[in-house]
Enzyme design. Structure first.
Site, PDB file in Angstrom:
ATOM      1  N   HIS A 185      20.981  50.259  43.679  1.00 23.60           N
ATOM      2  CA  HIS A 185      21.685  48.992  43.419  1.00 23.60           C
ATOM      3  C   HIS A 185      20.932  48.112  42.419  1.00 23.60           C
ATOM      4  CE1 HIS A 185      24.822  46.209  43.931  1.00 23.60           C
ATOM      5  NE2 HIS A 185      25.087  46.433  45.204  1.00 23.60           N
ATOM      6  N   SER A 187      45.202  34.568  46.267  1.00 26.50           N
ATOM      7  CA  SER A 187      45.203  35.822  45.508  1.00 26.50           C
ATOM      8  C   SER A 187      45.309  37.028  46.438  1.00 26.50           C
ATOM      9  CB  SER A 187      43.913  35.924  44.702  1.00 26.50           C
ATOM     10  OG  SER A 187      42.822  36.059  45.593  1.00 26.50           O
ATOM     11  N   THR A 188      45.576  38.151  45.832  1.00 25.24           N
ATOM     12  CA  THR A 188      45.601  39.420  46.579  1.00 25.24           C
ATOM     13  C   THR A 188      44.258  39.614  47.298  1.00 25.24           C
ATOM     14  OG1 THR A 188      47.110  40.329  44.986  1.00 25.24           O
ATOM     15  CG2 THR A 188      45.823  41.918  46.242  1.00 25.24           C
ATOM     16  N   ASP A 195      39.467  60.409  36.462  1.00 26.43           N
ATOM     17  CA  ASP A 195      40.193  61.680  36.318  1.00 26.43           C
ATOM     18  C   ASP A 195      39.391  62.628  35.418  1.00 26.43           C
ATOM     19  OD1 ASP A 195      41.891  63.756  35.736  1.00 26.43           O
ATOM     20  OD2 ASP A 195      43.494  62.502  34.916  1.00 26.43           O
TER      21      ASP A 195
HETATM   22  C1  LIG Z   1      35.398  36.644  43.021  1.00 26.33           C
HETATM   23  C2  LIG Z   1      36.640  37.503  43.037  1.00 26.33           C
HETATM   24  C3  LIG Z   1      36.501  38.525  44.210  1.00 26.33           C
HETATM   25  C4  LIG Z   1      37.830  36.584  43.317  1.00 26.33           C
HETATM   26  O1  LIG Z   1      39.035  37.277  43.144  1.00 26.33           O
HETATM   27  P1  LIG Z   1      40.445  36.562  43.135  1.00 26.33           P
HETATM   28  O2  LIG Z   1      41.444  37.554  42.725  1.00 26.33           O
HETATM   29  O3  LIG Z   1      40.632  35.849  44.433  1.00 26.33           O
HETATM   30  O4  LIG Z   1      40.317  35.382  42.072  1.00 26.33           O
HETATM   31  P2  LIG Z   1      40.319  35.474  40.487  1.00 26.33           P
HETATM   32  O5  LIG Z   1      40.129  34.091  40.007  1.00 26.33           O
HETATM   33  O6  LIG Z   1      39.382  36.508  40.021  1.00 26.33           O
HETATM   34  O7  LIG Z   1      41.798  35.966  40.118  1.00 26.33           O
HETATM   35  C5  LIG Z   1      42.927  35.201  40.477  1.00 26.33           C
HETATM   36  C6  LIG Z   1      44.173  35.808  39.866  1.00 26.33           C
HETATM   37  O8  LIG Z   1      43.929  36.072  38.490  1.00 26.33           O
HETATM   38  C7  LIG Z   1      44.337  37.399  38.133  1.00 26.33           C
HETATM   39  N1  LIG Z   1      43.185  38.116  37.564  1.00 26.33           N
HETATM   40  C8  LIG Z   1      42.140  37.509  36.993  1.00 26.33           C
HETATM   41  N2  LIG Z   1      41.269  38.412  36.511  1.00 26.33           N
HETATM   42  C9  LIG Z   1      41.761  39.628  36.790  1.00 26.33           C
HETATM   43  C10 LIG Z   1      41.327  40.960  36.552  1.00 26.33           C
HETATM   44  N3  LIG Z   1      40.206  41.234  35.901  1.00 26.33           N
HETATM   45  N4  LIG Z   1      42.075  41.974  36.993  1.00 26.33           N
HETATM   46  C11 LIG Z   1      43.208  41.722  37.662  1.00 26.33           C
HETATM   47  N5  LIG Z   1      43.664  40.480  37.906  1.00 26.33           N
HETATM   48  C12 LIG Z   1      42.967  39.443  37.479  1.00 26.33           C
HETATM   49  C13 LIG Z   1      44.941  37.998  39.330  1.00 26.33           C
HETATM   50  O9  LIG Z   1      46.329  37.963  39.057  1.00 26.33           O
HETATM   51  C14 LIG Z   1      44.610  37.115  40.514  1.00 26.33           C
HETATM   52  O10 LIG Z   1      45.716  36.825  41.306  1.00 26.33           O
HETATM   53  P3  LIG Z   1      46.531  37.891  42.196  1.00 26.33           P
HETATM   54  O11 LIG Z   1      45.524  38.663  42.924  1.00 26.33           O
HETATM   55  O12 LIG Z   1      47.370  37.067  43.108  1.00 26.33           O
HETATM   56  O13 LIG Z   1      47.341  38.722  41.269  1.00 26.33           O
HETATM   57  C15 LIG Z   1      36.861  38.267  41.724  1.00 26.33           C
HETATM   58  O14 LIG Z   1      37.005  37.336  40.672  1.00 26.33           O
HETATM   59  C16 LIG Z   1      35.772  39.220  41.390  1.00 26.33           C
HETATM   60  O15 LIG Z   1      34.717  38.854  40.844  1.00 26.33           O
HETATM   61  N6  LIG Z   1      35.993  40.494  41.679  1.00 26.33           N
HETATM   62  C17 LIG Z   1      35.017  41.587  41.431  1.00 26.33           C
HETATM   63  C18 LIG Z   1      34.041  41.736  42.580  1.00 26.33           C
HETATM   64  C19 LIG Z   1      33.165  42.947  42.408  1.00 26.33           C
HETATM   65  O16 LIG Z   1      32.793  43.348  41.327  1.00 26.33           O
HETATM   66  N7  LIG Z   1      32.815  43.574  43.519  1.00 26.33           N
HETATM   67  C20 LIG Z   1      31.991  44.781  43.551  1.00 26.33           C
HETATM   68  C21 LIG Z   1      30.600  44.426  44.046  1.00 26.33           C
HETATM   69  S1  LIG Z   1      29.485  45.766  43.762  1.00 26.33           S
HETATM   70  C22 LIG Z   1      29.744  46.823  45.028  1.00 26.33           C
HETATM   71  O17 LIG Z   1      30.310  46.479  46.010  1.00 26.33           O
HETATM   72  C23 LIG Z   1      29.224  48.201  44.841  1.00 26.33           C
HETATM   73  C24 LIG Z   1      30.277  49.198  44.467  1.00 26.33           C
HETATM   74  O18 LIG Z   1      31.486  48.943  44.600  1.00 26.33           O
HETATM   75  O19 LIG Z   1      29.888  50.289  44.019  1.00 26.33           O
END
Ligand SMILES: CC(C)(COP(=O)(O)OP(=O)(O)OC[C@H]1O[C@@H](n2cnc3c(N)ncnc32)[C@H](O)[C@@H]1OP(=O)(O)O)[C@@H](O)C(=O)NCCC(=O)NCCSC(=O)CC(=O)O
Length: 464
Positions: A168, A280-281, A399
């Site tokens: 990590h 959000s989702t 894929d």
């Molecule tokens: C902090 C968050 C979880 C919050 O997510 P949210 O969806 O609630 O909020 P948000 O502001 O990002 O997005 C709000 C809305 O914007 C849109 N949106 C914005 N950016 C997007 C994107 N890149 N892809 C898809 N949709 C997106 C969506 O329609 C969503 O609404 P709607 O959903 O309604 O359509 C996210 O922003 C984030 O950072 N996600 C990535 C986390 C990550 O990388 N995790 C892995 C950790 S490492 C790990 O764990 C190890 C491993 O996996 O190997």
């Protein structure tokens, strides 16, 4: 890997070197850690398994598929040289570094499994220990640790699995997904080693600014942990209890919509006005799963905590490329009142807590980041849960030329106790949720998850 397990036979342990750029090139690459990386210094590695349904005999797997996988891995490592290297902490350096030297390789174990491919790649609760021998581990050492190990398991006449253990301190979810998709893309195209711009890693660490010296807070935290001045690189050897089960649950887009409608209606009932953040989702899915887990475990602590990971790439000032390679995640610890989450209104309350935490990121994604290490190191078991993975990693797009995976399993949640989120196999916008429970808890969770969906579906329809 449990080599003594009769369900798996190790056929080979190969060392795969990056393909040389030019015949006589000598390459040495040093990658310094940033504060984002240092946060994870001794955390156990992420281990993920990709199952591909592939009903070919053993000879085809060995003679055709394996050489292709090895060749494409070597070609991919050319773009990801540090992944063949090691984590070390030179005596004259204030922090560890990732060091690749000419001749370094990645370990690729090839094994044959007699386990039931269809059971392992299914969704019902399965014993976590059935997965361990399908995955490589990173050897323990205080002074030098490889950053990546891979394992391919052949299931003759059924399929194969590809698994990794990824340190990590080197990878966040985005970086390891990019690497796996790069390998898959080069294997799929078969005729070269070029990568699209979305899969080309960006290694320049100077884009990460640290004006408030978060790095020092994290290094001090680790040096003092089991210290003093503890420069050990030994990874935590966390073991899951023997009755740990892994299960996969789905929320379709329709399920998420009906929960969302119900949550919004509850907010109106209780708070008159809609809150100023988006349900959000992610917020809906996490809230629903969190509440089902709390109810299943019958938590009695007054407070519960949920740790969410945030990809900071687009949120830094200025934003950095989405292809930045390394860790670029921070966390928020959400505290909630257990009783409130257990009530009928619980999912709406949980969605509110999560939504507010995400909205708060607009005030500065790194606000309070320097305290994260001390908070994480002081967390006690009990009311604590975290979320791993993300649908945005698009793991099901990995894929290798044989179609989308039948199943992707983040097995390391068995050790961390996190629940995981992923895109869904059929790519229709639904979410796959991986949960870890003790054997005696599995039925209660499955029943709560299913009955909650029925409830929300009926309520959602009544409000249409
Ligand atoms: C902090 C968050 C979880 C919050 O997510 P949210 O969806 O609630 O909020 P948000 O502001 O990002 O997005 C709000 C809305 O914007 C849109 N949106 C914005 N950016 C997007 C994107 N890149 N892809 C898809 N949709 C997106 C969506 O329609 C969503 O609404 P709607 O959903 O309604 O359509 C996210 O922003 C984030 O950072 N996600 C990535 C986390 C990550 O990388 N995790 C892995 C950790 S490492 C790990 O764990 C190890 C491993 O996996 O190997």
């Amino acid at each position: 890997m449990a080599q003594s397990d009769p369900a798996v036979k190790v056929l080979d342990v190969c060392r795969v070197a990056p393909m040389p750029h030019t015949p006589n090139s000598t390459a040495q690459t040093t990658l310094p850690l940033t504060f984002f990386d240092v946060l994870w210094l001794r955390f156990s590695p992420n281990q993920r398994l990709f199952f591909y349904e592939f009903p070919y005999p053993e000879t085809t797997l060995i003679d055709t598929i394996l050489p292709k996988l090895k060749h494409s891995l070597s070609a991919t490592l050319q773009h990801y040289l540090p992944l063949a290297g090691n984590l070390t902490w030179p005596p004259d350096s204030g922090k560890p570094i990732i060091q690749y030297n000419e001749g370094d390789t990645v370990s690729l174990t090839v094994a044959k499994s007699e386990a039931n491919f269809y059971h392992l790649s299914g969704s019902i609760f399965r014993e976590a220990e059935k997965f361990y021998h399908l995955l490589p581990s990173l050897p323990a050492s205080k002074t030098t640790v490889p950053v990546l190990a891979l394992q391919v398991n052949l299931f003759p006449d059924a399929g194969l699995s590809i698994g990794y253990a990824a340190h990590h301190v080197v990878f966040d979810g985005k970086s390891i997904s990019m690497f796996m998709q790069s390998w898959a893309s080069i294997c799929r195209h078969g005729d070269g080693s070029t990568l699209t711009s979305e899969l080309t890693p960006f290694f320049d660490r100077t884009v990460i600014n640290d004006p408030s010296d978060i790095e020092k807070a994290y290094l001090d935290g680790w040096l003092a942990h089991n210290g003093p001045n503890n420069r050990s690189l030994e990874i935590w050897d966390v073991k899951a209890p023997p009755d740990t089960m892994l299960g996969t649950f789905q929320l379709t887009q329709a399920n998420i919509e009906s929960i969302k409608k119900w949550v919004e209606a509850k907010w109106l009932e209780k708070h008159i006005e809609k809150p100023a953040f988006h349900p959000s989702t992610f917020a809906i899915t996490s809230a629903y799963t969190w509440v089902c887990l709390i109810k299943t475990r019958r938590l009695t602590t007054k407070k519960v905590q949920l740790v969410i990971s945030i990809d900071c790439r687009a949120r830094l000032e200025p934003p950095i490329p989405s292809t930045y390679f390394g860790n670029c995640i921070t966390g928020r610890i959400i505290d909630a009142d257990t009783n409130k989450l257990m009530e009928d209104y619980g999912v709406a309350q949980a969605a509110r807590e999560i939504g507010e935490a995400v909205r708060g990121l607009d005030d500065g994604v790194l606000n309070g980041a320097e305290e994260l290490i001390s908070k994480l190191l002081s967390i006690q078991d009990g009311g604590f849960l975290s979320i791993a993975g993300s649908p945005r990693l698009e793991n099901y797009n990995t894929d290798f030329g044989w179609g989308r995976p039948k199943k992707v399993e983040l097995v390391s949640i068995a050790k961390s106790g996190a629940f995981s989120l992923s895109d869904s196999k059929d790519g229709n916008g639904g979410i796959e949720i991986g949960v870890v429970l003790k054997k005696h808890e599995t039925e209660a969770f499955a029943s709560l998850f299913a009955s909650g969906l029925e409830y929300h579906q009926v309520r959602g329809k009544l409000r249409d």
